[in-house]
Design a protein around this motif. Structure first.
Motif, PDB file in Angstrom:
ATOM      1  N   GLU A  18       0.828  -1.211   0.000  1.00  0.00           N
ATOM      2  CA  GLU A  18       0.000   0.000   0.000  1.00  0.00           C
ATOM      3  C   GLU A  18       0.859   1.256   0.000  1.00  0.00           C
ATOM      4  O   GLU A  18       0.508   2.259  -0.607  1.00  0.00           O
ATOM      5  CB  GLU A  18      -0.898   0.024   1.241  1.00  0.00           C
ATOM      6  CG  GLU A  18      -2.314  -0.312   0.969  1.00  0.00           C
ATOM      7  CD  GLU A  18      -3.143  -0.254   2.239  1.00  0.00           C
ATOM      8  OE1 GLU A  18      -3.007   0.707   3.031  1.00  0.00           O
ATOM      9  OE2 GLU A  18      -3.935  -1.191   2.431  1.00  0.00           O
ATOM     10  N   GLY A  50       3.363   0.392  -6.906  1.00  0.00           N
ATOM     11  CA  GLY A  50       2.443  -0.734  -6.930  1.00  0.00           C
ATOM     12  C   GLY A  50       3.130  -2.088  -6.862  1.00  0.00           C
ATOM     13  O   GLY A  50       2.504  -3.117  -7.110  1.00  0.00           O
ATOM     14  N   ARG A 107       0.970  -5.605  -7.387  1.00  0.00           N
ATOM     15  CA  ARG A 107      -0.488  -5.495  -7.244  1.00  0.00           C
ATOM     16  C   ARG A 107      -1.036  -5.043  -8.590  1.00  0.00           C
ATOM     17  O   ARG A 107      -0.664  -3.992  -9.103  1.00  0.00           O
ATOM     18  CB  ARG A 107      -0.823  -4.471  -6.159  1.00  0.00           C
ATOM     19  CG  ARG A 107      -2.290  -4.205  -6.034  1.00  0.00           C
ATOM     20  CD  ARG A 107      -2.833  -4.954  -4.855  1.00  0.00           C
ATOM     21  NE  ARG A 107      -4.151  -4.450  -4.540  1.00  0.00           N
ATOM     22  CZ  ARG A 107      -5.139  -5.246  -4.213  1.00  0.00           C
ATOM     23  NH1 ARG A 107      -4.949  -6.530  -4.136  1.00  0.00           N
ATOM     24  NH2 ARG A 107      -6.312  -4.751  -3.936  1.00  0.00           N
ATOM     25  N   LEU A 108      -1.892  -5.867  -9.181  1.00  0.00           N
ATOM     26  CA  LEU A 108      -2.441  -5.552 -10.495  1.00  0.00           C
ATOM     27  C   LEU A 108      -3.569  -4.537 -10.374  1.00  0.00           C
ATOM     28  O   LEU A 108      -4.414  -4.649  -9.494  1.00  0.00           O
ATOM     29  CB  LEU A 108      -2.954  -6.824 -11.176  1.00  0.00           C
ATOM     30  CG  LEU A 108      -1.892  -7.889 -11.437  1.00  0.00           C
ATOM     31  CD1 LEU A 108      -2.539  -9.153 -11.969  1.00  0.00           C
ATOM     32  CD2 LEU A 108      -0.852  -7.375 -12.402  1.00  0.00           C
ATOM     33  N   GLY A 109      -3.580  -3.578 -11.272  1.00  0.00           N
ATOM     34  CA  GLY A 109      -4.595  -2.535 -11.257  1.00  0.00           C
ATOM     35  C   GLY A 109      -5.928  -3.018 -11.796  1.00  0.00           C
ATOM     36  O   GLY A 109      -6.006  -3.989 -12.528  1.00  0.00           O
ATOM     37  N   TRP A 110      -6.989  -2.299 -11.457  1.00  0.00           N
ATOM     38  CA  TRP A 110      -8.316  -2.694 -11.879  1.00  0.00           C
ATOM     39  C   TRP A 110      -8.995  -1.666 -12.780  1.00  0.00           C
ATOM     40  O   TRP A 110     -10.120  -1.833 -13.184  1.00  0.00           O
ATOM     41  CB  TRP A 110      -9.222  -2.943 -10.672  1.00  0.00           C
ATOM     42  CG  TRP A 110     -10.531  -3.448 -11.128  1.00  0.00           C
ATOM     43  CD1 TRP A 110     -11.611  -2.700 -11.495  1.00  0.00           C
ATOM     44  CD2 TRP A 110     -10.911  -4.796 -11.345  1.00  0.00           C
ATOM     45  NE1 TRP A 110     -12.630  -3.508 -11.911  1.00  0.00           N
ATOM     46  CE2 TRP A 110     -12.217  -4.808 -11.823  1.00  0.00           C
ATOM     47  CE3 TRP A 110     -10.263  -6.002 -11.185  1.00  0.00           C
ATOM     48  CZ2 TRP A 110     -12.887  -5.973 -12.140  1.00  0.00           C
ATOM     49  CZ3 TRP A 110     -10.939  -7.148 -11.495  1.00  0.00           C
ATOM     50  CH2 TRP A 110     -12.234  -7.132 -11.958  1.00  0.00           C
ATOM     51  N   GLY A 111      -8.398  -0.602 -13.191  1.00  0.00           N
ATOM     52  CA  GLY A 111      -9.051   0.426 -13.989  1.00  0.00           C
ATOM     53  C   GLY A 111      -9.706  -0.128 -15.230  1.00  0.00           C
ATOM     54  O   GLY A 111      -9.670  -1.320 -15.508  1.00  0.00           O
ATOM     55  N   GLY A 133      -7.345  -1.898 -16.939  1.00  0.00           N
ATOM     56  CA  GLY A 133      -6.433  -2.492 -15.964  1.00  0.00           C
ATOM     57  C   GLY A 133      -5.898  -3.844 -16.384  1.00  0.00           C
ATOM     58  O   GLY A 133      -6.544  -4.598 -17.097  1.00  0.00           O
ATOM     59  N   GLN A 134      -4.709  -4.128 -15.879  1.00  0.00           N
ATOM     60  CA  GLN A 134      -4.045  -5.394 -16.186  1.00  0.00           C
ATOM     61  C   GLN A 134      -4.836  -6.569 -15.629  1.00  0.00           C
ATOM     62  O   GLN A 134      -4.852  -7.637 -16.210  1.00  0.00           O
ATOM     63  CB  GLN A 134      -2.661  -5.414 -15.551  1.00  0.00           C
ATOM     64  CG  GLN A 134      -1.805  -4.240 -15.893  1.00  0.00           C
ATOM     65  CD  GLN A 134      -0.807  -3.964 -14.775  1.00  0.00           C
ATOM     66  OE1 GLN A 134      -1.169  -3.852 -13.614  1.00  0.00           O
ATOM     67  NE2 GLN A 134       0.450  -3.873 -15.142  1.00  0.00           N
ATOM     68  N   TYR A 135      -5.487  -6.354 -14.519  1.00  0.00           N
ATOM     69  CA  TYR A 135      -6.116  -7.462 -13.818  1.00  0.00           C
ATOM     70  C   TYR A 135      -7.207  -8.129 -14.648  1.00  0.00           C
ATOM     71  O   TYR A 135      -7.247  -9.346 -14.745  1.00  0.00           O
ATOM     72  CB  TYR A 135      -6.673  -6.973 -12.483  1.00  0.00           C
ATOM     73  CG  TYR A 135      -7.206  -8.087 -11.641  1.00  0.00           C
ATOM     74  CD1 TYR A 135      -6.365  -9.103 -11.205  1.00  0.00           C
ATOM     75  CD2 TYR A 135      -8.531  -8.149 -11.291  1.00  0.00           C
ATOM     76  CE1 TYR A 135      -6.842 -10.140 -10.434  1.00  0.00           C
ATOM     77  CE2 TYR A 135      -9.018  -9.180 -10.518  1.00  0.00           C
ATOM     78  CZ  TYR A 135      -8.167 -10.170 -10.096  1.00  0.00           C
ATOM     79  OH  TYR A 135      -8.647 -11.197  -9.339  1.00  0.00           O
ATOM     80  N   GLU A 175     -11.648  -4.721  -3.932  1.00  0.00           N
ATOM     81  CA  GLU A 175     -11.579  -3.539  -4.802  1.00  0.00           C
ATOM     82  C   GLU A 175     -12.840  -2.685  -4.718  1.00  0.00           C
ATOM     83  O   GLU A 175     -12.961  -1.689  -5.414  1.00  0.00           O
ATOM     84  CB  GLU A 175     -11.342  -3.964  -6.259  1.00  0.00           C
ATOM     85  CG  GLU A 175      -9.986  -4.557  -6.511  1.00  0.00           C
ATOM     86  CD  GLU A 175      -8.867  -3.550  -6.368  1.00  0.00           C
ATOM     87  OE1 GLU A 175      -9.083  -2.344  -6.624  1.00  0.00           O
ATOM     88  OE2 GLU A 175      -7.760  -3.961  -6.004  1.00  0.00           O
TER      89      GLU A 175
END
Length: 156
Positions: free
Chosen positions: A17, A22, A72-76, A79-81, A108
């Motif tokens: 965090e 990230g 930590r994979l992003g969620w936008g 996002g990569q996730y 999330e």
């Protein structure tokens, strides 16, 4: 404060965090020394609590110059996730992996705890019981539909 695995997980999440990039890079042996445990305990935490389903990529190199990199994979919207999950879900998805993914959606704040419980119950073995034999295939399709719905611009 909980067992050793809980403490290690909490510590890693806390420093993640605080990391502006990230990701964090650590030495497995130093981390094991900080918690007075064997390196295999660190491996256990990474293998069970920092999985792709939960939104993490872990890179590891063992040996003298070894390291751990936790991303930590992003969620936008792009996002990569979502991209990684759609690829990893593939054509089949077990109930355990689906549940871990739903927990990430809660983390999330993309779904509420109540919505997560509904999704889990719909994807459960009990709900998908019967004569049909392709439950993991159906579960994968349903989860991809859920991810697509959550990724729509007007919902984020």
């Amino acid at each position: 404060m909980g067992n050793l695995a809980d403490r290690i997980e909490e510590y890693l999440k806390r420093i993640l965090e605080q990391a502006s990039e990230g990701c964090i890079v650590l030495q497995r042996s130093e981390l094991a020394g900080e918690f007075s445990c064997v390196p295999s305990q660190i491996n256990y935490v990474l293998d069970t609590r920092f999985t792709i389903e939960r939104g993490y990529l872990v890179e590891s190199r063992r040996g003298g110059g070894g390291y751990l990199r936790i991303i930590r994979l992003g969620w936008g919207i792009e996002g990569q996730y979502q991209q990684v999950m759609r690829q990893l879900i593939g054509k089949q998805l077990s109930c355990d992996r689906a549940n871990a993914l739903v927990e990430r959606l809660v983390d999330e704040e993309l779904v509420t705890v109540r919505e997560a419980a509904m999704i889990k119950s719909v994807l459960s073995a009990d709900a998908l019981g019967g004569e049909f034999r392709e439950w993991d295939v159906l579960r994968a399709r349903l989860m991809k539909t859920i991810l697509t719905t959550l990724s729509r611009d007007d919902l984020l």
